[in-house]
Design a protein around this motif. Structure first.
Motif, PDB file in Angstrom:
ATOM      1  N   ILE A 117      54.544  32.356   0.117  1.00  0.00           N
ATOM      2  CA  ILE A 117      52.444  32.471   0.797  1.00  0.00           C
ATOM      3  C   ILE A 117      53.348  33.045   1.829  1.00  0.00           C
ATOM      4  O   ILE A 117      52.386  33.475   2.194  1.00  0.00           O
ATOM      5  N   VAL A 118      54.965  33.418   3.079  1.00  0.00           N
ATOM      6  CA  VAL A 118      54.913  33.902   4.159  1.00  0.00           C
ATOM      7  C   VAL A 118      54.696  35.805   3.652  1.00  0.00           C
ATOM      8  O   VAL A 118      53.782  36.272   4.763  1.00  0.00           O
ATOM      9  N   ARG A 119      55.317  35.360   2.324  1.00  0.00           N
ATOM     10  CA  ARG A 119      54.908  37.777   2.124  1.00  0.00           C
ATOM     11  C   ARG A 119      53.627  37.401   1.545  1.00  0.00           C
ATOM     12  O   ARG A 119      52.925  38.673   2.261  1.00  0.00           O
ATOM     13  N   LYS A 120      52.887  36.950   1.201  1.00  0.00           N
ATOM     14  CA  LYS A 120      51.281  37.048   1.229  1.00  0.00           C
ATOM     15  C   LYS A 120      50.862  37.463   2.872  1.00  0.00           C
ATOM     16  O   LYS A 120      49.871  38.161   2.682  1.00  0.00           O
ATOM     17  N   VAL A 121      50.921  36.407   3.077  1.00  0.00           N
ATOM     18  CA  VAL A 121      50.190  36.000   4.677  1.00  0.00           C
ATOM     19  C   VAL A 121      50.874  37.320   5.234  1.00  0.00           C
ATOM     20  O   VAL A 121      49.805  38.090   5.512  1.00  0.00           O
ATOM     21  N   LEU A 151      62.152  29.542   8.401  1.00  0.00           N
ATOM     22  CA  LEU A 151      60.907  29.045   7.532  1.00  0.00           C
ATOM     23  C   LEU A 151      60.859  27.337   7.283  1.00  0.00           C
ATOM     24  O   LEU A 151      62.311  26.984   7.396  1.00  0.00           O
ATOM     25  N   SER A 152      60.583  26.912   7.324  1.00  0.00           N
ATOM     26  CA  SER A 152      60.219  25.309   7.197  1.00  0.00           C
ATOM     27  C   SER A 152      60.782  24.761   5.828  1.00  0.00           C
ATOM     28  O   SER A 152      60.135  25.782   4.991  1.00  0.00           O
ATOM     29  N   ALA A 153      62.213  24.457   5.242  1.00  0.00           N
ATOM     30  CA  ALA A 153      61.933  23.673   4.404  1.00  0.00           C
ATOM     31  C   ALA A 153      60.781  22.912   3.550  1.00  0.00           C
ATOM     32  O   ALA A 153      60.558  22.952   1.897  1.00  0.00           O
ATOM     33  N   LYS A 154      60.149  22.181   3.827  1.00  0.00           N
ATOM     34  CA  LYS A 154      59.432  21.476   3.721  1.00  0.00           C
ATOM     35  C   LYS A 154      57.519  21.834   3.712  1.00  0.00           C
ATOM     36  O   LYS A 154      57.205  21.396   2.726  1.00  0.00           O
ATOM     37  N   ASN A 155      57.589  22.897   4.557  1.00  0.00           N
ATOM     38  CA  ASN A 155      56.505  23.489   4.635  1.00  0.00           C
ATOM     39  C   ASN A 155      56.092  24.204   4.525  1.00  0.00           C
ATOM     40  O   ASN A 155      54.931  24.971   5.354  1.00  0.00           O
ATOM     41  N   ASN A 156      56.641  25.650   4.031  1.00  0.00           N
ATOM     42  CA  ASN A 156      56.349  26.244   3.743  1.00  0.00           C
ATOM     43  C   ASN A 156      57.358  26.598   2.314  1.00  0.00           C
ATOM     44  O   ASN A 156      58.036  26.301   1.765  1.00  0.00           O
ATOM     45  N   SER A 157      56.730  28.163   2.226  1.00  0.00           N
ATOM     46  CA  SER A 157      57.503  28.813   0.706  1.00  0.00           C
ATOM     47  C   SER A 157      58.030  30.913   1.055  1.00  0.00           C
ATOM     48  O   SER A 157      56.723  31.428   1.892  1.00  0.00           O
ATOM     49  N   GLU A 158      58.292  31.242   0.674  1.00  0.00           N
ATOM     50  CA  GLU A 158      58.565  32.801   0.547  1.00  0.00           C
ATOM     51  C   GLU A 158      57.809  32.876   0.156  1.00  0.00           C
ATOM     52  O   GLU A 158      57.670  34.243   0.604  1.00  0.00           O
TER      53      GLU A 158
END
Length: 257
Positions: A226-230, A217-224
């Motif tokens: 968002i990932v979990r939702k998708v 996961l990118s530290a600047k361009n993602n979040s946990e």
């Protein structure tokens, strides 16, 4: 068979896969002291590693491989292209064995059979791997800009998966990176975004999955979040079932039963 992460992200990557006394480290993008500390956090020591596999030459995956291998005499497996591109890391006096692999040819190490497969990434001869003990399969896919039919045939019907969710495309395009870096990251030789990884999961057989972990996961361009939702939407599962391999602590042992 079980597996655990030393850490995952642009500052360093490492993953341990174990079956009985066969214990393999996939990549080592950490300095040697940091790598040893992360290995010991899993109640292991470097001396117990059966081998190190290298996916490609980028520093966050290969930067610490040869120093660790040389200090503890751990054999290394990698493609010829990756070897060519990592020669700058080789110590003058190598005290470990180097095994050059074919990106399409399975090979055995102890109690595990390892299936490499090529991926589109901006490296010389990058590969990812599926590990099996003959009964269960653990697939790993990071550092690829796009999927291919061959990638998906390798990852289908796995019992556990670690898959790249590098960036949210909107966050990347509206974020602080330069335009050229945005193009590189989102390009077909870059990194998978969340939606692309979710689409892969929808195209393969996930009926056997016991574990799903999102990585790199990118530290600047993602979040946990968002990932979990998708990812949970793609798998029709609860969001808290989606595991995350983070940069600082990776994740603890996951058992494939």
């Amino acid at each position: 068979m079980r597996f655990a992460s030393l850490g995952s992200g642009s500052a360093g990557n490492g993953l341990v896969v174990e079956k009985n006394t066969t214990r393999l480290l996939l990549d080592c993008g950490f300095g040697i002291r940091d790598a040893v500390a992360r290995i010991e956090r899993l109640a292991l020591t470097p001396e117990t590693l059966s081998g190190i596999l290298v996916t490609h030459e980028h520093d966050d995956h290969a930067g610490g491989v040869f120093k660790l291998a040389n200090k503890y005499r751990i054999p290394v497996w990698l493609t010829y292209g990756t070897l060519q591109m990592t020669e700058r890391f080789l110590p003058k006096n190598c005290d470990f064995d180097i095994h050059v692999i074919d990106s399409h040819q399975p090979f055995s190490i102890g109690d595990m059979l390892v299936h490499p497969f090529p991926v589109p990434h901006d490296a010389r001869e990058p590969v990812q791997f599926v590990f099996t003990d003959g009964a269960k399969r653990f697939g790993v896919l990071t550092d690829t800009g796009t999927s291919t039919p061959h990638i998906e045939s390798m990852l289908t019907a796995c019992d556990a998966l670690l898959i790249e969710c590098n960036h949210d495309l909107d966050m990347l395009m509206n974020g602080p990176y330069t335009w050229s870096l945005k193009q590189r990251v989102s390009g077909r030789l870059g990194h998978l975004d969340n939606a692309s990884s979710a689409a892969i999961l929808q195209r393969i057989d996930t009926s056997k999955l016991q574990h799903i972990l999102a990585a790199h996961l990118s530290a600047k361009n993602n979040s946990e979040a968002i990932v979990r939702k998708v990812m949970s939407a793609a798998l029709n599962c609860a969001e808290d079932w989606i595991g995350i391999a983070n940069q600082d602590t990776g994740f603890e042992w996951r058992q494939i039963s």
